[in-house]
Design an enzyme around this catalytic site. Structure first.
Site, PDB file in Angstrom:
ATOM      1  CE1 TYR A 155      -3.992   1.583  -0.318  1.00  0.00           C
ATOM      2  CE2 TYR A 155      -3.510   2.686   1.797  1.00  0.00           C
ATOM      3  CZ  TYR A 155      -4.363   2.769   0.600  1.00  0.00           C
ATOM      4  OH  TYR A 155      -5.309   3.612   0.580  1.00  0.00           O
ATOM      5  CE  LYS A 162      -7.105   6.355   0.710  1.00  0.00           C
ATOM      6  NZ  LYS A 162      -8.479   7.056   0.285  1.00  0.00           N
TER       7      LYS A 162
HETATM    8  O1  0WE Z   1      -6.776   2.995  -1.730  1.00  0.00           O
HETATM    9  C1  0WE Z   1      -6.997   2.221  -2.387  1.00  0.00           C
HETATM   10  C2  0WE Z   1      -6.668   2.159  -3.821  1.00  0.00           C
HETATM   11  C3  0WE Z   1      -5.858   3.334  -4.261  1.00  0.00           C
HETATM   12  C4  0WE Z   1      -5.069   3.191  -5.512  1.00  0.00           C
HETATM   13  C5  0WE Z   1      -5.129   2.375  -6.411  1.00  0.00           C
HETATM   14  C6  0WE Z   1      -4.701   2.330  -7.784  1.00  0.00           C
HETATM   15  C7  0WE Z   1      -4.498   1.146  -8.786  1.00  0.00           C
HETATM   16  C8  0WE Z   1      -4.396   1.626 -10.028  1.00  0.00           C
HETATM   17  C9  0WE Z   1      -4.617   4.286  -5.883  1.00  0.00           C
HETATM   18  N1  0WE Z   1      -3.970   4.555  -7.186  1.00  0.00           N
HETATM   19  C10 0WE Z   1      -3.711   3.301  -7.846  1.00  0.00           C
HETATM   20  N2  0WE Z   1      -3.274   3.824  -9.228  1.00  0.00           N
HETATM   21  C11 0WE Z   1      -3.271   2.766 -10.096  1.00  0.00           C
HETATM   22  O2  0WE Z   1      -2.550   2.790 -11.178  1.00  0.00           O
HETATM   23  N3  0WE Z   1      -7.244   0.990  -1.657  1.00  0.00           N
HETATM   24  C12 0WE Z   1      -7.815   0.928  -0.266  1.00  0.00           C
HETATM   25  C13 0WE Z   1      -7.489  -0.335  -2.421  1.00  0.00           C
HETATM   26  C14 0WE Z   1      -6.266  -1.035  -2.398  1.00  0.00           C
HETATM   27  O3  0WE Z   1      -5.083  -0.657  -3.077  1.00  0.00           O
HETATM   28  C15 0WE Z   1      -4.156  -1.351  -2.703  1.00  0.00           C
HETATM   29  C16 0WE Z   1      -4.199  -2.210  -1.794  1.00  0.00           C
HETATM   30  C17 0WE Z   1      -5.679  -2.199  -1.357  1.00  0.00           C
HETATM   31  C18 0WE Z   1      -6.456  -2.776  -0.245  1.00  0.00           C
HETATM   32  C19 0WE Z   1      -2.634  -1.086  -3.075  1.00  0.00           C
HETATM   33  C20 0WE Z   1      -1.799  -2.013  -2.757  1.00  0.00           C
HETATM   34  C21 0WE Z   1      -1.999  -3.054  -1.491  1.00  0.00           C
HETATM   35  C22 0WE Z   1      -3.322  -3.060  -1.221  1.00  0.00           C
END
Ligand code: 0WE
Length: 260
Positions: A155, A162
């Site tokens: 993450y 966050k």
């Molecule tokens: O906050 C999130 C997602 C945030 C996110 C996801 C992406 C994917 C594609 C931000 N930027 C991008 N950029 C991209 O190009 N989450 C809480 C979901 C999430 O994202 C992760 C998680 C989880 C759960 C990333 C790594 C590990 C776990």
């Protein structure tokens, strides 16, 4: 009489019918809210318009949260359409995909600044621009993740973003409280949205979450939508500066239970 009858507001971050923003939109609409939506770019516009129109949207406007002119134009349109707004939903985040992988210490300066600008500063930018548009009693809501408080593998810079977002909620709550305006965050468990697709290890994280969490299941956009409804309604009239976990209890566990 719906909980949101007579209330008007904006939702930023709808991408498709898997979006957390969609779960929130459905819950608020069900209870009588009048909702405006934003999108970024033509590809997302083609996805967002039909969804928004299916819920009788009265405003659908472009808004790149990194662009102050677009934010100002959005608030002008909202003023023309709604007069004042009673809720603002911020469901926006972005980091470079290659920074959501491997050790956090590889994060680049540019990647750090981008993630923090889109995922954290945008809340402050929107609230600042909406300051004189927010009605007394209005409720602002953003979305966080446990990676803000504890290390979640991969993450990375999003966890740092966050953490800044959650702290922004505290400071904005102090600024807005005297005007009767509330601001909170929901920290949701992992959900298979567009933002989660293609994330390294997401599938195993999602599966492990359902095994470890006290409720023994994953969280849905309906779960998050109903909690958002509560926080945006007058039922939550004394709740501000709060980060409310909607995670089936996952965050209280120190180690997995020995039974499964
Ligand atoms: O906050 C999130 C997602 C945030 C996110 C996801 C992406 C994917 C594609 C931000 N930027 C991008 N950029 C991209 O190009 N989450 C809480 C979901 C999430 O994202 C992760 C998680 C989880 C759960 C990333 C790594 C590990 C776990």
């Amino acid at each position: 009489m719906g909980l949101m009858e007579g209330k008007k507001g904006l939702i930023l971050g709808l991408a498709n019918d898997h979006s957390i923003a969609w779960g929130i939109a459905q819950a608020l609409h069900r209870e009588g809210a009048e909702i405006g939506y934003t999108y970024v770019g033509e590809t997302l516009e083609r996805r967002v318009r039909p969804l928004a129109e299916s819920l009788g949207a009265t405003l659908i406007e472009p808004c790149d949260v990194n662009n102050d002119e677009q934010i100002a134009a959005l608030m002008d349109r909202a003023r023309a359409t709604f007069g004042q707004i009673d809720f603002l939903i911020h469901a926006v985040a972005y980091a470079n995909k290659d920074e959501l992988n491997g050790p956090y210490l590889r994060t680049t300066r540019a990647g750090f600044l981008l993630a923090l600008e889109v995922s954290a500063y945008s809340l402050t930018a929107l609230v600042k621009a909406a300051e004189d548009l927010l009605a007394p009693g209005a409720s602002i809501l953003t979305l966080s993740y446990h990676g803000a408080r504890k290390v979640m593998p991969n993450y990375n810079v999003m966890g740092v973003a966050k953490a800044a977002l959650e702290a922004s909620v505290y400071y904005l709550a102090a600024d807005l409280g005297p005007r009767g305006i509330r601001i909170n965050a929901i920290s949701a468990g992992p959900i298979r949205t567009l933002a989660a697709s293609g994330i390294t290890g997401f599938r195993s994280l999602h599966r492990a979450f359902a095994e470890v969490s006290p409720m023994r299941r994953n969280v849905t956009i309906e779960d998050v939508g109903n909690t958002a409804l509560y926080l945006c309604s007058d039922l939550a009239s004394s709740i501000t500066g709060e980060v409310l976990y909607v995670d089936g209890g996952f965050n209280v566990m120190g180690a997995p239970s020995s039974d499964s």
